[in-house]
Design an enzyme around this catalytic site. Structure first.
Site, PDB file in Angstrom:
ATOM      1  N   LYS A  26       0.839  -1.197   0.000  1.00 34.64           N
ATOM      2  CA  LYS A  26       0.000   0.000   0.000  1.00 34.64           C
ATOM      3  C   LYS A  26       0.878   1.252   0.000  1.00 34.64           C
ATOM      4  CE  LYS A  26      -3.581   0.194   2.916  1.00 34.64           C
ATOM      5  NZ  LYS A  26      -4.925   0.496   2.339  1.00 34.64           N
ATOM      6  N   ARG A  96      -3.133   2.801   8.746  1.00 39.17           N
ATOM      7  CA  ARG A  96      -3.431   1.497   8.116  1.00 39.17           C
ATOM      8  C   ARG A  96      -2.175   0.641   8.029  1.00 39.17           C
ATOM      9  NH1 ARG A  96      -6.809   4.843   4.515  1.00 39.17           N
ATOM     10  NH2 ARG A  96      -8.889   3.882   4.364  1.00 39.17           N
ATOM     11  N   GLY A 105      -7.784  -7.541   5.160  1.00 36.85           N
ATOM     12  CA  GLY A 105      -8.626  -7.672   6.354  1.00 36.85           C
ATOM     13  C   GLY A 105      -7.956  -8.380   7.509  1.00 36.85           C
ATOM     14  N   MET A 107      -5.230  -7.406   9.235  1.00 33.83           N
ATOM     15  CA  MET A 107      -4.636  -6.552  10.268  1.00 33.83           C
ATOM     16  C   MET A 107      -5.523  -5.342  10.524  1.00 33.83           C
ATOM     17  SD  MET A 107      -0.622  -6.929   9.480  1.00 33.83           S
ATOM     18  CE  MET A 107      -0.861  -6.654   7.747  1.00 33.83           C
ATOM     19  N   ARG A 352      -3.765  -1.205  -6.398  1.00 33.10           N
ATOM     20  CA  ARG A 352      -2.966  -2.417  -6.353  1.00 33.10           C
ATOM     21  C   ARG A 352      -3.398  -3.301  -7.513  1.00 33.10           C
ATOM     22  NH1 ARG A 352      -5.854  -4.519  -0.798  1.00 33.10           N
ATOM     23  NH2 ARG A 352      -7.954  -4.521  -1.646  1.00 33.10           N
ATOM     24  N   HIS A 468      -2.672 -44.054  -5.980  1.00 38.08           N
ATOM     25  CA  HIS A 468      -3.263 -44.642  -7.178  1.00 38.08           C
ATOM     26  C   HIS A 468      -4.498 -43.869  -7.606  1.00 38.08           C
ATOM     27  CE1 HIS A 468      -5.901 -47.509  -9.328  1.00 38.08           C
ATOM     28  NE2 HIS A 468      -4.760 -47.845  -9.912  1.00 38.08           N
ATOM     29  N   SER A 777      14.331 -41.088 -18.087  1.00 41.94           N
ATOM     30  CA  SER A 777      13.108 -40.387 -17.739  1.00 41.94           C
ATOM     31  C   SER A 777      13.018 -40.433 -16.227  1.00 41.94           C
ATOM     32  CB  SER A 777      11.915 -41.074 -18.389  1.00 41.94           C
ATOM     33  OG  SER A 777      10.729 -40.433 -17.988  1.00 41.94           O
ATOM     34  N   CYS A 844       8.666 -37.999 -16.065  1.00 42.72           N
ATOM     35  CA  CYS A 844       7.330 -38.531 -16.323  1.00 42.72           C
ATOM     36  C   CYS A 844       6.559 -38.729 -15.031  1.00 42.72           C
ATOM     37  CB  CYS A 844       7.418 -39.842 -17.104  1.00 42.72           C
ATOM     38  SG  CYS A 844       8.286 -41.128 -16.218  1.00 42.72           S
ATOM     39  N   TYR A 864      12.250 -32.734 -22.089  1.00 40.44           N
ATOM     40  CA  TYR A 864      10.785 -32.688 -22.091  1.00 40.44           C
ATOM     41  C   TYR A 864      10.246 -33.020 -20.704  1.00 40.44           C
ATOM     42  CZ  TYR A 864      10.808 -37.779 -22.052  1.00 40.44           C
ATOM     43  OH  TYR A 864      11.005 -39.084 -21.689  1.00 40.44           O
TER      44      TYR A 864
END
Lengths: 887, 887
Positions: A26, A96, A105, A107, A352, A468, A777, A844, A864
Site C-alpha cells: 500500500k 493502516r 482484512g 490486520m 494495487r 493410485h 526419464s 514422467c 521434455y
C-alpha cells in the site's frame, strides 16, 4: 541516523512502487501514485524495518522514530493547511497496515484519528456539518477502542440501536448531529467502564496507540494463519501508513468507491466498480447500504434504478476514467483502486494489482498484449499456469448453498455430484443405469479402474496426491478428493461414516477436487467455457518454450485426448494398465500364478496379441511422434486374485489346483510392495515377460511401418533399474528380440532403450547407467517416495501435519522437493550427460504437470516433461514461463 | 616380440611369487621355490596373457608361442638330460592349469604326457620297470582322452575291471607290466572307437592338445560357477604349467605326498600330512589306497600300523622338514605342499598358502607373531574377521550324517536342533516344558519376540538378511535361516511343507544358520571352544584400531553381553523393543488406539515409569559409557492388536468400544509401513510420546547421577529425520523436557541430541541437519532399503537371482553397497563435518558388524560402528584390520 519514515504527497515523495519490501504494497503504491501526479491525500509510511525493530526489541520503537513522525506530521500540516490536534482546523489521519504481500482484512486499521471533543467541535464548525463531525468522532471511538483498547465493538452498536429504538428511528441517517454528540458521550462512558481507562483525548497519544495496534496486529492469530497458508514469512513485517483523512461522507457532493480497471471476473476491458454517495469507505464494504454502479452500462445491465456515478457525478467520473487510464498505462496491469470524493474533489486512496479469476487473467493477458500494453512474454507470465486446470473442469457454482462435511486432499480438479457407491462393480452397474456416481473407497487399486472410469468423481479415505486414486483420476480427468482420513468406509453396512454423518450407498454427495472438499447433497456446478484467448495464449507459449511436452497415456482414448491438448508425444505408457480389462486380467493372473517358465510362457502367448494390438493402436494415433513404453512395472501382487471366485477362475484357466493358486498368491504378497519385486526386477526374474513385451512393441512398430511406410519413434523404457547390470540384462533381451523381429518381418526397425531413473541409487550412479541407457526419464513420484522415505499411499496420516508444521512447505508429491529430490534429478542429469553427451532427458512423474516443478526442470535443462493429458496445457504454459524467466 | 613363456628350474627361473597375476598361483610359486633353491622339477609356464589372447582370438594362439614353447622344452631337455619324444630317455611332462586365485579341481590336468608305444618302451627299459612304464601310459591315455578327446573315462575303468575279473585279480597291484601293455592296446582301441580318431602318438601333438584343453577348461561350466561364487573375474584367465614329470610310482624308493606346514584344523605348530609309497599324486587324493601319516607322532595318535614317512624314509623326511622350515620362513605363512620322492630324491611340486579353519587361522596368526615370524599387524590381518562368528557359535559336527531338505539365507550363525513350532506362544510353552524348539514362521514380527527368545533356532519363509527375524536373531545370538522360500507354513494343519516333505509341529529339525541350510531330524553339533589366543589377538586388535565399537542393545541381558564382548558403549537402543512385554503391550496399544491427546497421555503415564526403569537398568550396566537411545521408530501398526481377544483387552483397558479399536486399527494399517508413519513422524504428530520418552531418559539419568554421583553419557537419537525442521521440533520437545527435569530434580544433566541418517534426503542435506544434530548415526539398513528401493522383508523374492546375475555381487544388506549407499554415507559425513566440524559420526545398521563394510566406514572416518553384541568381536578385529590397511 536510520531513516524509518517515508513521506508521500505533492510536496514530497520519498518512495516508489519499487519499495514494496520497505514500504509494503500500500505504502509503495501511495508513493507511486503521488509521483505520477495522481491526487493522493498526503501522508507518510513507517517502514517494515520499524516492524522488525519493534519485534526484535520487545515491542518498542527506535529512538529516532518519534522525531521523524513529528516532522512528517508537520509536513502534512503544511501541505494540507490544517493542524493535527488543532481545534480550529483539525487534521485527521488514517492509520493502516500495509505488508509486502496483500493480507486483506487480516490486520487493523484506525480512521478519523485526531478527533476529541475540541477537534470534533472545530470540525463541525469548519465543515458546517455537525452531524458529520460527531458521526466521525463516534466512528473513531468505536474503531479505536476495538483495535487499541480491546473494547467489544458490539457494545457501541447496542448503544446506537438503543438510541434509535428510544427515539423511534429506523435508519442511521435519522440521527441528527446532536444525537451523535449524545452518542459520543455514551461511547466515551462505555470505554471508561469496559477498559477502566479514559478514552485518550490527546491526538498524539491516539496516534501512538494506533501505530502500536497496527504493528501488534502483525502477530494476531488471523494474520499468522493467513501467512502460513500463503507462505508469507513472519520476518517480512508490515509497514504502517498514516495519511490525511479525506471524507466521502461530508455531504451529497461527497462519495467513496472501489473499482477495477477491467472486469475482474470476465477480464473484459470495461471499467467496473461500485460507489456510495455521502459515505465512508467501510460503508461500501460493510454492505449496510447497497452500493451503486460506477457506469451507466453496468447500471442498465443490472437493472438498478439508482443513478450510476457516470450519470450522477459526470465530471468527477471523467477524472476517474483518466486516472484509470493513467494507472493501467503506468502499472501495465489491471488495478484494484479505492477512491473518495470530498466536495467534488477526487482523491485516490489505494491502487494495487487486482485479483482476478483464472478466466479473467487469461483474457486480460491476451488483450493487453494485443493492445500493446504488455509484451507477449509478459502476457505469458501473467497467467498462473496452475489455474488453467480450473478452466478445463467444471467448478462449483459459487452462488450455490453447500454443506461441507468432509475434507481431503485436492487430488484431481473439477466438481461433480453423484450417488455414493462403495465398489467399482456397483459404480459400473449404476453408471450403466444412467446415474452419476461417486466412487468412495478406502483406497483404490488397479482392479477398480473400470469403476473409476464409470464414476463422475472419486473419493478415498487414504492416500496422498500421488496415490493410485489421484494419479488415475487425474489421468482420466475425473474430480477426486483423496486422503479424507475422517471417512470410515463400512462396506458391510453399505455406508460411509464421517463423524455424526452416515451416508448410505445411493445418497447423493458432491465433491470439489480442486479444493478437496465434500458436500452433502447435490451442489450446482458450472461448466468450463474455453474461449479463443486460451488458444491464443497457449500458441504464444508454444512459440517460446524450450522443453517439449508429452503426456502419460496408454489407452487410445487418453492418447487422442493428449494430442487434442497439444502433447508432442507420449512420455510414459504404463503397460500394466493395459492388463486390467476383464478379458486380459485372467491371462495376466495365469502368468503370475505360473510356477515355472513353461506355464508363464503359455499365458504370455495369450497376452502377446493383445499387447501388440495395444501398441498398434497407440502408434497409429501418435503418427510418428515419440512414444515411451515402460515395461511391466508394478509388483505382481497388484494383479493377484483376492477373492475365491477370481482364484477359482485362474485355477480353471491355467489348469492348476485352487490350493496352488492360493499358495502362490500368499507367496507373492509383500510387506512393502513399493520396495518389492517390481520394475525391471520382474524382467530379471522372468525374462520371458520382457521378451513378450519387446516382441509386442517391435511387431507393432514393424506392422505400422509396413502398412503406412512411416517410421515409429519408439523408446523402450526399463523401470526401476539401479545398476548398470540390470540394464545390460534387460537390454540384451530387448535387442535380441528386435533382431528376431527384424529377421522375421524383414522390416527395418529403429528404437531407443533407456531407463526410468526413480531410485536414489540410480541418480548416484547415473553415469554408469548411461553406458547402457540412451535416455533417462526421471520418475519423480518414486524418487520422492524413496528419497524422502514417504509412501504416497500412506502419507495421508501425517503429511497435513507436516505442512502445518512447515516441514515440507509444499506437498513434495505435488511440487518437487528441490533440495532433496531435485538434487538427485540434477545429479542424474549431470552424470548422465557426462557419460553420454546429449543423452535425452525427461520427466514422467506427476511433477511434470506442476508449474513450479516444471520451472525446476527447465533449470536442469531437461528435454521434455510428460504429464497426464489434462495437465498438458498447464505444462505448455509453465514451460514457456520457465523459458522466459531464464532469458 | 611378446614374451608368453616363462621358465623355472635350476638353470633358469624367470618369475617369482610376485608374478601371480601373470603366471598364476602355481606357476609363481614354482618359480619362487626354484629361486630359493628348493628341488623343483624344471618346467615353464604359459602366462595368463596367453589365455586372454586365446579367448580374444577365437581360441587360437599368438604366433610366437610355438617357438617359445619349443625353446623352453629344449631347456628342459638340457637340464634333465632327457629328450621329449625321445624313446631312448623320454622326457615326460605334466600339464596343469594355474589361475591367479586357487580354483581346486575346477580345471583340467594331464600327466605323463609324452608317452606312446615307443617312449613307453624306452621308459620301461631305462627305469627297468616295465609295469611302471605301461601303467603310466595307460593312466596317460585315460586322462588325456577324457580331458582332450572327451572320451568317457568310465569305459577305461570298465576295461581294467574286466581284465581283473578275467584274470582273477583283486587289486590293481596284481596287474603285471604285460597286463598293462595289453590294457594300453585295449585303451587305444576304445579311444579310436569312441572318438573316431586315433590317439595321438606324437608327443608334440599331445602337448598342444593338452594346452588347448587346459585353456579351454577355463570356460567350462564348473569353473564358471566356481568363479561366480568366489567373485573371480573371467578376464583373469589361467596360466598353464608344463613341468618335467617325476614319479612317485617307480618303486618302493618312490613316494608322493601332501602336507601342511602346520595343522590346518587346529593350527598347532606341527608338521601334518599324508603320503603313499610307490604312488602318483592322484592316488593320495583319490582315496583308493589309504595314505600313511607323515610323522611318527601322527601315526601313534591315529593308531595306524603303517610306518610313517618319518620312520620309513627318515632321510628324505629330514630333507622335507628342512623344506618345511625354509618355506615357512620364506613365505611367512602356513604352506600346503605337494611333493614326490623319486628313487629317494625329493621333488617339490607345489606350495601355496594353506586353507585352514577359523580356529587354526587364529592360533597360527598369534603363534607366528609370538615366534617372531610375522608382526602383530600381520597377525591381525591374517584372521578373517567374519570367521570369528563361527568361533562363537555351535557348529554342525562335520562327521555327522545329515539330510538337507531346505535352503535359505544364512541369517544368523550357529547350528541348532529342536522341535518345530509354528507360533511364538507355542515356542514359549514348549521351551518352558524343557524342549528345544525351532520357531518356524512365514516371517516374524515384534510380537514374536518372546517366542524367538524361547527358541533355540529360527526359520522363516520370507525376508532377507536384515529382516526382522534376522536382525533379532543375530541380536539374541540365535541361529537363524530366513527367506527359505520353498517352505509353506500351514498353521491350520500345523505343518510346514517343503516339496514332498511335510513336517509336523513337534518333529525335530536342525538348522545351520552359518550356511542357511535346514536338515531333517537331529544332527550332532560341536560347542565352540574359545582359547586364549582369541583374547590375545583381539587384545592386539584393540591396541591398533581407531574406531570405537559399540553394540546395539536394549535389554539388560543384551547390554551385559555386549560389555562381555568388549563393546565400548551402546550405539543403538531401540526403545520400541521395550514395549513388547505382555505387561506393557496393552498400555502401548492403549496409547496407539487413543483418538486424542488426552487418551494418549493417560496411556503414556502408565508407560513412563516402565520406560524410566528400562533406562536406569541400562545406564547402571553401562557405567558411564555412551548410550545412544533412539526414540520410538516403528510404524505404530506393528503394535496393533490383530486378534479379537487382543482388541477386546485394549478396548477394556482404555474404556472405548471394540468397534472403535477396530476402526482405529484399520485406519493405522499401512500399505508400505517402511515408508509410512514412523520415526520422528510419530514425534511430530504425537509430541507427547517424544516428551514421555525424553522424560524417562532424563529422569533415569538424574536418578543414576544422584545415586552414584556418576555422569551418564546419553545421546538422544531422533530417527528418520529428513529435514532440519523435524529436528528443530523434536529437539525443542527434548530440550524443554530436560529443563523441566532439571528443575524438578535439581540435578545437573548433560546429553547430546542427534539423528539417525537413514534416508537419502538426509544425506543430501546433511549440512542442514547438522545445524541441529550433534551427532549422526547412519542407519544403513534403512538407507539401503530406500537408496536401492528394496524392502529387506520382500527382497527374498529376487535377491538370490540378483546375486546369480551379478547385479549386486554381495547382498547389499550384509555388505554395504559402496557406490550407492556408501556414496550417501560419505556425502553425509562430508556435509555434516562441513557444517559442524568434529560432529560425532557412527553407524548402527547391520553393516556395523560386517568386516568389508567396517573397512569402508574406516575410509569415511566414522568415530564408531555399532553392531549386535555377538558381532562385537568381529567388528573389533575388522576395525583394527581397516586401521592397519590404511597405514
Amino acid at each position: 541516523m536510520s531513516k524509518w519514515v517515508y513521506s508521500f504527497g505533492q510536496s514530497l515523495t520519498e518512495g516508489s512502487a519499487n519499495d514494496r519490501n520497505l514500504l509494503g504494497g500500500k505504502g509503495a503504491n501511495l508513493a507511486e501514485m503521488s509521483s505520477i501526479g495522481l491526487p493522493v491525500p498526503p501522508g507518510f509510511t513507517l517502514s517494515t524495518e520499524v516492524c522488525t525493530w519493534f519485534y526484535d526489541n520487545g515491542r518498542s520503537y527506535p529512538s529516532e522514530l518519534k522525531d521523524q513522525v513529528n516532522a512528517a506530521i508537520a509536513r502534512l500540516e503544511q501541505e494540507t493547511g490544517m493542524g493535527f490536534a488543532n481545534p480550529e482546523n483539525p487534521l485527521l489521519l488514517s492509520v493502516r497496515s500495509g505488508a509486502r504481500a496483500s493480507m486483506p482484512g487480516m490486520m487493523d486499521t484506525v480512521l478519523n484519528l485526531g478527533l476529541n471533543r475540541a477537534t470534533a467541535e472545530g470540525l463541525a464548525k469548519r465543515s458546517g456539518e455537525k452531524r458529520f463531525a460527531w458521526d466521525s468522532f463516534r466512528r473513531f471511538i468505536q474503531m479505536y477502542s476495538d483495535v487499541v483498547m480491546d473494547v467489544d465493538h458490539g457494545l457501541f452498536e447496542d448503544a446506537l440501536e438503543d438510541m434509535k429504538a428510544v427515539r423511534g428511528y429506523v435508519e442511521d441517517t435519522d440521527l441528527s448531529g446532536d444525537d451523535f454528540e449524545t452518542l459520543v458521550e455514551q461511547y466515551l462512558a462505555i470505554v471508561q467502564e469496559e477498559s477502566g481507562e479514559a478514552f485518550p483525548e490527546d491526538p498524539h497519544e491516539q496516534l501512538w496507540g494506533a501505530i502500536g495496534a497496527v504493528f501488534g496486529s502483525w502477530m494476531n492469530a488471523r494474520a499468522m494463519t493467513y501467512r502460513r497458508l500463503n507462505n508469507i514469512p513472519a520476518e517480512w513485517g508490515t509497514a504502517v501508513n498514516i495519511q490525511a483523512m479525506v471524507f466521502g461522507n461530508m455531504g451529497d457532493d461527497c462519495a467513496t468507491g472501489v473499482a477495477f480497471t477491467r472486469n475482474p471476473s470476465t477480464g473484459a476491458n470495461v471499467f467496473y466498480g461500485e460507489f456510495l454517495i455521502n459515505a465512508q469507505g467501510e460503508d461500501v464494504v460493510a454492505g449496510i447500504r447497497t452500493p451503486r454502479n460506477l457506469t451507466k452500462r453496468e447500471r442498465e445491465e443490472s437493472g438498478s434504478d439508482q443513478l450510476s456515478m457516470e450519470e450522477a457525478m459526470p465530471e468527477v467520473f471523467t477524472q476517474l476514467c483518466d486516472v484509470r487510464q493513467k494507472l493501467e498505462t503506468h502499472y501495465r496491469d489491471m488495478q484494484d483502486i479505492e477512491f473518495t470524493i470530498q466536495q467534488d474533489k477526487l482523491y485516490m486512496l489505494q491502487t494495487r494489482s487486482g485479483k482476478r479469476t483464472a478466466e479473467a487473467a487469461l483474457r486480460m493477458a491476451v488483450e493487453m498484449a494485443e493492445e500493446g500494453l504488455i509484451t507477449r512474454d509478459e502476457a505469458i507470465l501473467r497467467v498462473n499456469a496452475s489455474s488453467l486446470d480450473q478452466l478445463l473442469h467444471p467448478t462449483l457454482d459459487p452462488k450455490a448453498d453447500k454443506t461441507m462435511f468432509l475434507r481431503g486432499l485436492p487430488a484431481s480438479p473439477g466438481a461433480a455430484s453423484g450417488k455414493v457407491v462403495l465398489t467399482a462393480d456397483k459404480a459400473e452397474e449404476m453408471a450403466l443405469a444412467g446415474h452419476n456416481v461417486i466412487l468412495a473407497r478406502v483406497e483404490t487399486s488397479p482392479e477398480d479402474i473400470h469403476g473409476m472410469h464409470a464414476a463422475t468423481g472419486i473419493l478415498t479415505a487414504r492416500g496422498g496426491m500421488t496415490s493410485h486414486a489421484a494419479v488415475v483420476a487425474r489421468g482420466m480427468g475425473r474430480p477426486c478428493v483423496c486422503g479424507a482420513g475422517e471417512m470410515i468406509v463400512d462396506a458391510e453396512e453399505g455406508v460411509i461414516k464421517v463423524g455424526p454423518h452416515k451416508i448410505k450407498e445411493g445418497d447423493i454427495i458432491t465433491l470439489d477436487g480442486g479444493v478437496g472438499e465434500v458436500y452433502l447433497g447435490e451442489v450446482a456446478t458450472i461448466q468450463p467455457q474455453l474461449s479463443g484467448v486460451f488458444g491464443t495464449l497457449i500458441g504464444w507459449a508454444d512459440e517460446v518454450r524450450r522443453m517439449k511436452i508429452r503426456a502419460n497415456a496408454e489407452t487410445p482414448l487418453d492418447a487422442k485426448m493428449a494430442l487434442d491438448f497439444g502433447a508432442e508425444g507420449i512420455g510414459l505408457s504404463r503397460t500394466e494398465h493395459m492388463f486390467f480389462d476383464s478379458d486380459r486380467i485372467v491371462a495376466m493372473r495365469e502368468m503370475i500364478i505360473a510356477n515355472d517358465t513353461e506355464g508363464r510362457q503359455k499365458a504370455l502367448d495369450k497376452l502377446l496379441p493383445m499387447q501388440r494390438q495395444d501398441f498398434i493402436a497407440l502408434f497409429e494415433i501418435m503418427k510418428g511422434l515419440p512414444v515411451t513404453i515402460r515395461l511391466l512395472d508394478p509388483p505382481l501382487h497388484e494383479f493377484l486374485p483376492h477373492h475365491h471366485d477370481d482364484m477359482a477362475e485362474v485355477a480353471k484357466q491355467s489348469g492348476v489346483s485352487l490350493e496352488e493358486v492360493r499358495d502362490r498368491s500368499a507367496k507373492l504378497r509383500e510387506l512393502n510392495p513399493m520396495l518389492g519385486h517390481r520394475g525391471c526386477r520382474l524382467a530379471i526374474t522372468y525374462p520371458e515377460i520382457c521378451a513378450m513385451q519387446a516382441r509386442a512393441i517391435f511387431e507393432a512398430a514393424t506392422h505400422i511401418t509396413k502398412e503406412t511406410g512411416e517410421k515409429v519413434d519408439v523408446e523402450v523404457m526399463i523401470p526401476l533399474a539401479a545398476t548398470r547390470r540390470e540394464l545390460e540384462i534387460c537390454r540384451k533381451i530387448i535387442d535380441d528380440t528386435a533382431e528376431i523381429v527384424k529377421t522375421e518381418t524383414g522390416q527395418p526397425l529403429t528404437y531407443m532403450v533407456g531407463t526410468m531413473v526413480e531410485l536414489p541409487r540410480s541418480s548416484l550412479i547415473a553415469d554408469d547407467l548411461a553406458v547402457e541407457a540412451e535416455f533417462f526419464s526421471f520418475g519423480t513420484n518414486d524418487l520422492t517416495q524413496t528419497a524422502l522415505g514417504i509412501s504416497r499411499d500412506d502419507a495421508g496420516q501425517f503429511l497435513r501435519e507436516y505442512a502445518d508444521a512447515g516441514i515440507y512447505p509444499r506437498d513434495p508429491f505435488i511440487t518437487i522437493d528441490v533440495e532433496g529430490v531435485g538434487a538427485l534429478v540434477q545429479m542424474g542429469c549431470d552424470k548422465g550427460r557426462q557419460q553420454r553427451p546429449g543423452i535425452k532427458l525427461g520427466v514422467c512423474g506427476e511433477h511434470g504437470g506442476d508449474p513450479d516443478s516444471v520451472d525446476f526442470f527447465e533449470e536442469c535443462g531437461l528435454d521434455y516433461v510428460s504429464c497426464s493429458p489434462y495437465r498438458v496445457p498447464v505444462a505448455r504454459l509453465a514451460a514457456a514461463q520457465a523459458t522466459i524467466r531464464r532469458r
